[in-house]
Scaffold this active site. Sequence first.
Site, PDB file in Angstrom:
ATOM      1  N   LYS A 157       0.877  -1.175   0.000  1.00 28.49           N
ATOM      2  CA  LYS A 157       0.000   0.000   0.000  1.00 28.49           C
ATOM      3  C   LYS A 157       0.910   1.219   0.000  1.00 28.49           C
ATOM      4  CE  LYS A 157      -2.432   1.537   3.631  1.00 28.49           C
ATOM      5  NZ  LYS A 157      -3.535   1.688   4.607  1.00 28.49           N
ATOM      6  N   ASN A 176     -13.895  12.174  24.342  1.00 27.75           N
ATOM      7  CA  ASN A 176     -13.000  12.673  23.292  1.00 27.75           C
ATOM      8  C   ASN A 176     -12.357  13.971  23.736  1.00 27.75           C
ATOM      9  OD1 ASN A 176     -11.831  12.308  20.689  1.00 27.75           O
ATOM     10  ND2 ASN A 176     -13.073  14.006  19.951  1.00 27.75           N
ATOM     11  N   SER A 181      -5.286  10.620  17.550  1.00 28.16           N
ATOM     12  CA  SER A 181      -3.944  10.951  17.060  1.00 28.16           C
ATOM     13  C   SER A 181      -3.116  11.600  18.173  1.00 28.16           C
ATOM     14  CB  SER A 181      -4.061  11.883  15.857  1.00 28.16           C
ATOM     15  OG  SER A 181      -4.933  12.953  16.155  1.00 28.16           O
ATOM     16  N   MET A 226      -5.750   1.536  18.946  1.00 28.09           N
ATOM     17  CA  MET A 226      -5.691   1.553  17.483  1.00 28.09           C
ATOM     18  C   MET A 226      -5.112   2.836  16.904  1.00 28.09           C
ATOM     19  SD  MET A 226      -6.847  -1.428  17.199  1.00 28.09           S
ATOM     20  CE  MET A 226      -6.698  -1.496  15.431  1.00 28.09           C
ATOM     21  N   GLY A 260      -2.750  -2.411  18.122  1.00 28.42           N
ATOM     22  CA  GLY A 260      -3.004  -2.563  16.682  1.00 28.42           C
ATOM     23  C   GLY A 260      -2.375  -1.431  15.889  1.00 28.42           C
TER      24      GLY A 260
HETATM   25  P1  NAD Z   1      -9.119  12.252  12.855  1.00 27.93           P
HETATM   26  O1  NAD Z   1      -8.269  13.435  12.597  1.00 27.93           O
HETATM   27  O2  NAD Z   1     -10.386  12.084  12.097  1.00 27.93           O
HETATM   28  O3  NAD Z   1      -9.465  12.170  14.413  1.00 27.93           O
HETATM   29  C1  NAD Z   1      -8.470  12.411  15.389  1.00 27.93           C
HETATM   30  C2  NAD Z   1      -8.970  12.023  16.749  1.00 27.93           C
HETATM   31  O4  NAD Z   1      -7.924  12.256  17.691  1.00 27.93           O
HETATM   32  C3  NAD Z   1     -10.160  12.842  17.221  1.00 27.93           C
HETATM   33  O5  NAD Z   1     -10.962  12.064  18.075  1.00 27.93           O
HETATM   34  C4  NAD Z   1      -9.479  13.970  17.997  1.00 27.93           C
HETATM   35  O6  NAD Z   1     -10.331  14.588  18.938  1.00 27.93           O
HETATM   36  C5  NAD Z   1      -8.384  13.190  18.683  1.00 27.93           C
HETATM   37  N1  NAD Z   1      -7.264  14.039  19.114  1.00 27.93           N
HETATM   38  C6  NAD Z   1      -6.642  14.989  18.389  1.00 27.93           C
HETATM   39  N2  NAD Z   1      -5.665  15.561  19.136  1.00 27.93           N
HETATM   40  C7  NAD Z   1      -5.695  14.932  20.349  1.00 27.93           C
HETATM   41  C8  NAD Z   1      -4.926  15.073  21.543  1.00 27.93           C
HETATM   42  N3  NAD Z   1      -3.956  15.967  21.637  1.00 27.93           N
HETATM   43  N4  NAD Z   1      -5.224  14.258  22.589  1.00 27.93           N
HETATM   44  C9  NAD Z   1      -6.219  13.339  22.487  1.00 27.93           C
HETATM   45  N5  NAD Z   1      -6.969  13.160  21.380  1.00 27.93           N
HETATM   46  C10 NAD Z   1      -6.705  13.951  20.326  1.00 27.93           C
HETATM   47  O7  NAD Z   1      -8.147  11.001  12.628  1.00 27.93           O
HETATM   48  P2  NAD Z   1      -8.541   9.501  12.293  1.00 27.93           P
HETATM   49  O8  NAD Z   1      -8.498   9.322  10.819  1.00 27.93           O
HETATM   50  O9  NAD Z   1      -9.755   9.121  13.046  1.00 27.93           O
HETATM   51  O10 NAD Z   1      -7.263   8.716  12.860  1.00 27.93           O
HETATM   52  C11 NAD Z   1      -7.087   8.580  14.261  1.00 27.93           C
HETATM   53  C12 NAD Z   1      -5.748   7.896  14.524  1.00 27.93           C
HETATM   54  O11 NAD Z   1      -5.755   6.572  14.017  1.00 27.93           O
HETATM   55  C13 NAD Z   1      -4.545   8.576  13.859  1.00 27.93           C
HETATM   56  O12 NAD Z   1      -3.486   8.617  14.788  1.00 27.93           O
HETATM   57  C14 NAD Z   1      -4.209   7.656  12.696  1.00 27.93           C
HETATM   58  O13 NAD Z   1      -2.861   7.742  12.314  1.00 27.93           O
HETATM   59  C15 NAD Z   1      -4.545   6.311  13.333  1.00 27.93           C
HETATM   60  N6  NAD Z   1      -4.749   5.210  12.398  1.00 27.93           N
HETATM   61  C16 NAD Z   1      -4.298   3.988  12.790  1.00 27.93           C
HETATM   62  C17 NAD Z   1      -4.471   2.892  11.959  1.00 27.93           C
HETATM   63  C18 NAD Z   1      -4.014   1.534  12.404  1.00 27.93           C
HETATM   64  O14 NAD Z   1      -4.046   0.597  11.618  1.00 27.93           O
HETATM   65  N7  NAD Z   1      -3.649   1.359  13.651  1.00 27.93           N
HETATM   66  C19 NAD Z   1      -5.101   3.059  10.722  1.00 27.93           C
HETATM   67  C20 NAD Z   1      -5.588   4.318  10.364  1.00 27.93           C
HETATM   68  C21 NAD Z   1      -5.418   5.388  11.221  1.00 27.93           C
END
Ligand code: NAD
Length: 331
Positions: A77, A170, A209, A229, A302
Amino acid sequence: MGGTPTTPHELVIVPEGMIADLLTREASFAAVETVFAAMAAGAAYNFPVVREAIGHEDALYGFKGGFDRAGGVLGLKAGGYWPNNLEKHGLINHQSTVFLFDPDTGRVSAMVGGNYLTALRTAAAASVSIKHLARRDAKVLGMIGAGHQATFQLRAALEAHDFDKVIGWNYHPEMLPNLAKVAAEMDVPFEAVELPGLVAADVIITITSSFAPTLLAEHVSPGTHIACMGTDTKGKQEVEAALLARATVFCDEAAQSISIGEAQHAIAEGLITEGDITQLGAVINGTNPGRTSDEEITLFDGTGVGLQDLAVAASIVEVAVKNGTATLVAL
Ligand code: NAD
């Protein structure tokens, strides 16, 4: 006339816009569960992740790849994060595409949109962990995070297990209606709570994040299963490292868990070692017992592996070819 000898073959193209119609949560779950099992059995492995700040548009670009010998799936990917996309181009900031290759010849066989797929395969990983590690009588699902991925996580978890109630916290409380909406769609009550209120949860999914822990060990009751996650990069952190010391820790892949996952912090603090972390696939395969008591805290780290993307993309290609919706390009 000097050309390289070749025989014709077809490239299957499934564009992003078609994926939502072709990929079900059930198919994602099955693909992820199967490939986790293959990884733990040594029949599939991930390649080291490449992730680069390319010095253009503040973009982070990279590759996650692997080879599943058991499933005959080879590929990668490619993609990443373009923070200005939405504002400048009206596009989502995460952009990715999966490329599959014929493992027998190395020729490219498919190109599949990777955006929607990523959300579904990430949600599927947490759901697979819930199936194999949560208590069977778990009733309350706790959510930390309410962004893009969180809605997919919530939907998949509510489908994977019979929860009576969802509670959520959140960092940006104004986003919590995203969770409430999904819970309402699935006919499950939702309540916003403060972090200490998470003690009422039997299962907790963290999908933010964040770069600093929000879920502390004192917020978690005995017997809880936690699916972490959000942490998929060096420096990110959602849960207190002490929680990993208190829990039995599982992961998708140990190499990623200790370097870019939640375990990176507990390892750095000397609270656990890599030997304390078990691949979830071992539980799926029955070579590890998984949860051994109702009081045990289980934690799934994860980080998101390339093989998840490839497995789900391969299942999309299969459906698209079968139902005649794929674009076939003769090469
Ligand atoms: P998003 O930007 O849509 O949402 C971000 C989330 O993090 C929101 O709930 C926000 O309120 C919260 N947030 C932001 N700053 C914060 C802080 N300082 N303290 C606590 N919470 C905070 O992002 P998303 O697309 O929902 O992705 C969320 C996370 O998941 C990212 O870190 C992304 O990299 C990760 N991710 C992981 C995988 C995996 O396979 N593990 C796959 C995709 C995304």
